[in-house]
Design a protein around this motif. Structure first.
Motif, short mmCIF file in Angstrom:
data_model
loop_
_atom_site.label_atom_id
_atom_site.label_comp_id
_atom_site.label_asym_id
_atom_site.label_seq_id
_atom_site.Cartn_x
_atom_site.Cartn_y
_atom_site.Cartn_z
N ALA A 86 -4.85 -2.11 15.79
CA ALA A 86 -5.35 -1.12 16.20
C ALA A 86 -6.02 -0.46 15.01
O ALA A 86 -6.62 0.78 15.26
N GLY A 87 -6.72 -1.11 14.11
CA GLY A 87 -7.43 -0.64 13.10
C GLY A 87 -6.95 -0.03 11.99
O GLY A 87 -7.46 0.70 11.25
N ILE A 88 -5.68 -0.07 11.56
CA ILE A 88 -4.80 0.81 10.63
C ILE A 88 -4.51 -0.12 9.43
O ILE A 88 -3.68 -1.05 9.95
N THR A 89 -4.67 0.19 8.35
CA THR A 89 -4.07 -0.44 7.30
C THR A 89 -3.22 0.19 6.64
O THR A 89 -3.42 1.64 6.32
N HIS A 90 -1.87 -0.35 5.97
CA HIS A 90 -1.16 0.44 5.48
C HIS A 90 -1.44 0.92 3.98
O HIS A 90 -1.55 2.12 3.57
N ILE B 157 10.15 -0.75 3.10
CA ILE B 157 10.49 -1.50 4.19
C ILE B 157 12.05 -0.89 4.38
O ILE B 157 12.79 -1.16 3.44
N PHE B 158 12.27 -0.63 5.30
CA PHE B 158 13.65 -0.05 5.75
C PHE B 158 14.48 -0.89 6.68
O PHE B 158 13.71 -1.59 7.67
N VAL C 279 8.81 -0.56 8.95
CA VAL C 279 7.94 -0.11 7.87
C VAL C 279 7.65 1.37 7.96
O VAL C 279 7.28 1.85 8.75
N LEU C 280 7.55 1.77 6.92
CA LEU C 280 7.64 3.27 6.63
C LEU C 280 6.21 3.72 6.05
O LEU C 280 5.52 2.82 5.32
N ASP C 281 5.95 5.03 6.19
CA ASP C 281 4.86 5.74 5.51
C ASP C 281 3.51 5.14 5.65
O ASP C 281 2.58 4.90 4.79
N PHE C 282 3.14 4.92 6.96
CA PHE C 282 1.66 4.42 7.31
C PHE C 282 0.94 5.94 6.99
O PHE C 282 1.46 6.93 7.38
N GLY C 283 -0.23 5.96 6.58
CA GLY C 283 -1.11 7.03 6.11
C GLY C 283 -0.81 7.71 4.93
O GLY C 283 -1.81 8.40 4.30
#
Length: 203
Positions: free
Chosen positions: A126-130, A138-139, A154-158
C-alpha cells in the motif's frame, strides 16, 4: 485524565507512557467496548501538517485488511494534543517477552517472523513504510486459531514520521526522532527520502 471523555470513550486507567506520549485504557459509554487511546506529547502535536499526515497514515494503515494490523477507530485532537483511539490489546510486546524469557525457541521466532513479514508485505504493497520496527512495536496476543496460539500485531505505523526535519540530510539527533538507532538502516540515518521497504527489512 481519568474520567475525561475522548470522543465517545471515557478514560479509565493508564496503560503506559513514553517519549511520544501516553496510552490510556478507555471504555465506550454506550456499549462498554474497551479501547486504547494514544495521546501524543504536546511538543509533537504542535505542527498541524505533521499531525494531519500522521492521522491520515494511521487511518490508511488501519483500513488495510490484515489481522496483524491494529484497528484505528478514531483520530483527532484533545485540546492541543493529538490522539488515536485504537483496538485494545491484551498480551505483551516482543521486547517484554525476550526480557522475561530470554532466548526464544527457533520455531516460535520463525512463526513471529513469518507473521511480521506478512504484515509488512501488506503495508508495503500500500506504499506505507513503518521506519521504526523493533521488538517494542511488536505485540503478541493469544489466538487459539493459530498453530502456536499467538498472533503478532505491529504497532505504531506513522509515529516515525513525526518531527521530520526540513531537507533530506539529518544529524544523529534528528535521525533518532524518526527511528530507533539500534534498528535503523544506514540509509535511514543518511536520508529519510531514501528510506523505503528495505528499511523495515533491515530492522
Amino acid at each position: 485524565m481519568i474520567g475525561e471523555t475522548v470522543g465517545n470513550f471515557e478514560i479509565i486507567s493508564p496503560l503506559g507512557k513514553g517519549g511520544m506520549g501516553e496510552v490510556w485504557l478507555a471504555q465506550q459509554k454506550t456499549l462498554g467496548t474497551k479501547a486504547a487511546i494514544k495521546i501524543l506529547a504536546a511538543g509533537i502535536s504542535n505542527n498541524d501538517d505533521q499531525i494531519k499526515r500522521f492521522h491520515n497514515e494511521a487511518i490508511a494503515v488501519s483500513q488495510i485488511p490484515h489481522s496483524g494490523i491494529v484497528k484505528i477507530f478514531d483520530a483527532g485532537k484533545l485540546g492541543d494534543r493529538a490522539y488515536l483511539i485504537m483496538e485494545y490489546l491484551q498480551g505483551e510486546t516482543l521486547a517484554s517477552r525476550i526480557k522475561r524469557m530470554g532466548r526464544l525457541e527457533m520455531t516460535q521466532l520463525c512463526d513471529f517472523g513469518r507473521q511480521i513479514a506478512s504484515v509488512l508485505d501488506a503495508t508495503h504493497g500500500a506504499g506505507i513504510t513503518h521506519r521504526d520496527l523493533k521488538p517494542e512495536n511488536i505485540f503478541l496476543v493469544r489466538d487459539a486459531e493459530l498453530m502456536h496460539g499467538e498472533r503478532v500485531k505491529v504497532l505504531d505505523f506513522g509515529i516515525a514520521k513525526l518531527d521530520i526535519t526540513v531537507g533530506p540530510r539529518m544529524t544523529a539527533a534528528s535521525a533518532s526522532s524518526i527511528g530507533t538507532p539500534n534498528y535503523m538502516s544506514p540509509e535511514q540515518w543518511h536520508s529519510l527520502a531514501e528510506s523505503d521497504w528495505r528499511t523495515d527489512a533491515y530492522a
